[in-house]
Design a protein around this motif. Structure first.
Motif, PDB file in Angstrom:
ATOM      1  N   SER A 129      -4.490   8.438  -7.672  1.00 34.67           N
ATOM      2  CA  SER A 129      -3.711   9.356  -7.889  1.00 34.67           C
ATOM      3  C   SER A 129      -2.299   9.820  -7.268  1.00 34.67           C
ATOM      4  CB  SER A 129      -4.275  10.671  -8.635  1.00 34.67           C
ATOM      5  OG  SER A 129      -3.203  11.428  -9.102  1.00 34.67           O
ATOM      6  N   ASN A 130      -2.527  10.247  -5.940  1.00 32.04           N
ATOM      7  CA  ASN A 130      -0.631  10.873  -5.784  1.00 32.04           C
ATOM      8  C   ASN A 130      -0.198   9.435  -5.298  1.00 32.04           C
ATOM      9  OD1 ASN A 130      -2.003  13.428  -5.325  1.00 32.04           O
ATOM     10  ND2 ASN A 130      -2.868  13.034  -3.333  1.00 32.04           N
ATOM     11  N   PHE A 131      -1.203   8.175  -4.837  1.00 29.52           N
ATOM     12  CA  PHE A 131      -0.254   6.500  -4.772  1.00 29.52           C
ATOM     13  C   PHE A 131       1.277   6.865  -6.254  1.00 29.52           C
ATOM     14  CE2 PHE A 131       0.629   2.380  -5.260  1.00 29.52           C
ATOM     15  CZ  PHE A 131       1.280   1.769  -3.970  1.00 29.52           C
ATOM     16  N   ASP A 141       1.679   8.679  -8.463  1.00 28.03           N
ATOM     17  CA  ASP A 141       2.335   9.677  -8.951  1.00 28.03           C
ATOM     18  C   ASP A 141       3.422  10.086  -7.957  1.00 28.03           C
ATOM     19  OD1 ASP A 141       0.759  11.113 -10.704  1.00 28.03           O
ATOM     20  OD2 ASP A 141      -0.312  12.800  -9.771  1.00 28.03           O
ATOM     21  N   ASP A 142       3.605   9.427  -6.754  1.00 28.84           N
ATOM     22  CA  ASP A 142       4.535   9.458  -5.924  1.00 28.84           C
ATOM     23  C   ASP A 142       5.219   7.815  -6.109  1.00 28.84           C
ATOM     24  OD1 ASP A 142       3.968  11.323  -4.663  1.00 28.84           O
ATOM     25  OD2 ASP A 142       3.175   9.800  -2.857  1.00 28.84           O
ATOM     26  N   ASN A 143       4.937   6.827  -6.879  1.00 25.55           N
ATOM     27  CA  ASN A 143       5.280   5.728  -7.139  1.00 25.55           C
ATOM     28  C   ASN A 143       5.945   6.184  -8.395  1.00 25.55           C
ATOM     29  OD1 ASN A 143       5.084   4.187  -4.910  1.00 25.55           O
ATOM     30  ND2 ASN A 143       3.996   3.050  -6.326  1.00 25.55           N
ATOM     31  N   LYS A 147       7.156   9.382  -9.638  1.00 26.93           N
ATOM     32  CA  LYS A 147       8.910  10.709  -8.473  1.00 26.93           C
ATOM     33  C   LYS A 147       9.816   9.881  -8.011  1.00 26.93           C
ATOM     34  CE  LYS A 147       5.966  14.522  -8.141  1.00 26.93           C
ATOM     35  NZ  LYS A 147       5.166  15.817  -7.478  1.00 26.93           N
ATOM     36  N   LYS A 148       9.454   8.669  -7.629  1.00 26.74           N
ATOM     37  CA  LYS A 148      10.604   7.543  -6.481  1.00 26.74           C
ATOM     38  C   LYS A 148      11.114   7.239  -7.244  1.00 26.74           C
ATOM     39  CE  LYS A 148       8.608   6.232  -2.420  1.00 26.74           C
ATOM     40  NZ  LYS A 148       8.262   5.165  -1.479  1.00 26.74           N
ATOM     41  N   ASN A 149      10.515   6.970  -8.915  1.00 21.25           N
ATOM     42  CA  ASN A 149      11.078   5.408  -9.675  1.00 21.25           C
ATOM     43  C   ASN A 149      12.141   6.518 -10.638  1.00 21.25           C
ATOM     44  OD1 ASN A 149      10.564   4.329 -12.497  1.00 21.25           O
ATOM     45  ND2 ASN A 149      11.961   2.827 -11.283  1.00 21.25           N
ATOM     46  N   ASN A 166      13.694   9.603  -9.474  1.00 21.44           N
ATOM     47  CA  ASN A 166      14.689   9.590  -8.088  1.00 21.44           C
ATOM     48  C   ASN A 166      15.362   8.587  -8.188  1.00 21.44           C
ATOM     49  OD1 ASN A 166      13.478  12.497  -8.543  1.00 21.44           O
ATOM     50  ND2 ASN A 166      11.856  11.822  -6.909  1.00 21.44           N
TER      51      ASN A 166
END
Length: 460
Positions: free
Chosen positions: A39-41, A43-45, A47-49, A51
């Motif tokens: 889930s964190n992986f 969500d981080d992807n 957000k990164k995408n 941004n």
């Protein structure tokens, strides 16, 4: 759950439930870790995408020349959307009016928020970030970067379902495997229980089969078999003891009954018959009393409750006192005493008096009047007292030597039947010696005599 852990619950069920609970907890921790990291992986992807795309679009805006206040039209935004998978854009005026947007966002209400925010639009799950263009370029208004995250969120929802189902199946499998494994591992204990339940006094010679690895359960089976060996030996001794005691008591009781009948018939008329009967009954009563006292002494020895009144005494003086008593009772007794050492001994004087009396009395019974009985006392270098009683009597047959210290055993039934005694003397002597951690040994040749050797640790 309480049902499985009450006092009457089987240990196999208790182990199974505990095993299942630990396995379920382990599955829960593993599943939680899998979901948490995935889930964190994701969500981080996301957000990164968002941004990275936001920075790319802002850089494109900064590279465009002013064109009547219009910076991007829908076609340009659509072209960027095609290059960025599931990412869409909307440009708003400072008043919040739509200036340009991707076709995907038409008719969609998108919240204005500076932070990346998730929301639902129908069956779709969307993430959006709103950027004030004035903070990054000469342009005014707002840029909204929108990403469709329906696939990612549906994947996480499906993952939760799969993990729950896997945990449920894992729990069931752990219960069944735990039960059968525990039952298999505890089967030797069940065999011990069944064997213990089935064994009775008549088949106490049964034993557990000891096979398999050298683990705790095998040691349990060996211990159980060892216990049965001791019980069988004790039961046999008890059975023999009761049988022998009954046999020994039968004779004096029969004699007493015979003389009572004689008294009943002739005692009133013949004083000599009465006196003979009374004397015989008195003698047999004394014999029975002595037999009971000997049995009581042996019973106390068996229970490790041999009563002792210990004191420091001179062993040599005790033997001399006993020899003097025997010579007073029987003038024709010849006893020779050799003193090779003076022994001061800590123990129960009366018990050791009885011990020496037993051996001397035994030698007197089977030694002719012309032969002397020899006693010798010495001290070994290992601080042990050595007492030897030797006679030149009729001796003991070789086949009977291993049994001379057995209770009620009489070496030669035909010759000892008329002798006084119950066959308990040597058994009592051995009990006294062993209670002081000593040893007693016998050497004998038929027709040549007998030698008893007593070795006692000196505790003074």
């Amino acid at each position: 759950m309480i049902k499985f852990f009450n006092k009457k619950s089987k240990i196999s069920w208790k182990i199974t439930i505990l095993y299942a609970l630990m396995f379920i907890m382990l599955l829960f921790l593993i599943n939680f870790a899998i979901y948490f990291f995935l889930s964190n992986f994701i969500d981080d992807n996301i957000k990164k995408n968002i941004n990275n795309t936001s920075e790319f679009v802002i850089s494109q805006i900064n590279n465009q020349e002013e064109n009547n206040g219009e910076y991007f039209n829908a076609e340009i935004l659509q072209e960027i959307s095609r290059s960025e998978e599931n990412v869409f854009f909307r440009i708003l005026s400072p008043e919040g009016e739509i200036r340009a947007q991707s076709r995907y966002l038409q008719e969609m209400q998108v919240p204005i928020t500076a932070q990346i925010t998730e929301f639902r639009s129908g069956n779709r799950r969307i993430a959006v970030r709103t950027i004030n263009l004035a903070d990054y370029s000469p342009a005014t208004g707002y840029l909204q970067v929108v990403k469709d995250i329906t696939f990612e969120k549906n994947f996480l929802d499906f993952l939760i379902l799969v993990l729950i189902i896997a945990a449920a199946f894992g729990a069931l499998i752990s219960v069944f495997l735990g039960y059968f494994t525990t039952k298999k591992m505890l089967s030797p204990i069940n065999k011990v229980t069944e064997t213990a339940r089935e064994i009775s006094f008549n088949d106490i010679d049964r034993r557990l089969s000891v096979k398999g690895p050298d683990d705790e359960l095998k040691k349990l089976a060996l211990t159980f078999n060892s216990m049965l060996d001791r019980l069988e030996k004790a039961f046999k001794k008890q059975k023999q003891f009761v049988s022998d005691a009954s046999h020994e008591l039968r004779t004096p009781i029969s004699v007493i009954k015979g003389y009572v009948d004689l008294l009943n018939r002739w005692g009133k008329e013949k004083p000599e018959v009465r006196d003979e009967a009374i004397e015989a009954i008195k003698k047999e009563t004394e014999n029975m009393k002595q037999l009971m006292e000997n049995l009581l002494l042996l019973a106390r020895g068996d229970d490790s409750e041999l009563i002792k009144n210990e004191e420091l005494f001179k062993f040599n003086s005790l033997i001399k006192e006993i020899i003097k008593e025997f010579k007073l009772l029987k003038d024709d007794v010849k006893i020779e005493f050799e003193e090779k050492a003076e022994i001061d001994f800590w123990g129960d004087k009366n018990l050791f008096k009885q011990l020496i009396r037993i051996f001397i009395d035994n030698s007197i019974k089977f030694t002719s009047k012309n032969e002397a009985i020899k006693l010798m006392i010495d001290k070994r270098k290992s601080e042990k007292c050595l007492v030897i009683i030797e006679d030149k009597g009729q001796g003991i047959p070789e086949a009977d030597l291993p049994h001379v210290f057995d209770r009620f055993y009489q070496a030669d039934k035909s010759r000892t039947r008329k002798k006084e005694g119950s066959g308990l003397g040597l058994a009592i002597a051995k009990e006294i010696v062993e209670s002081y951690n000593g040893e007693v040994d016998v050497e004998s040749s038929e027709g040549e005599g007998t030698k008893f050797t007593i070795v006692l640790p000196i505790n003074n």
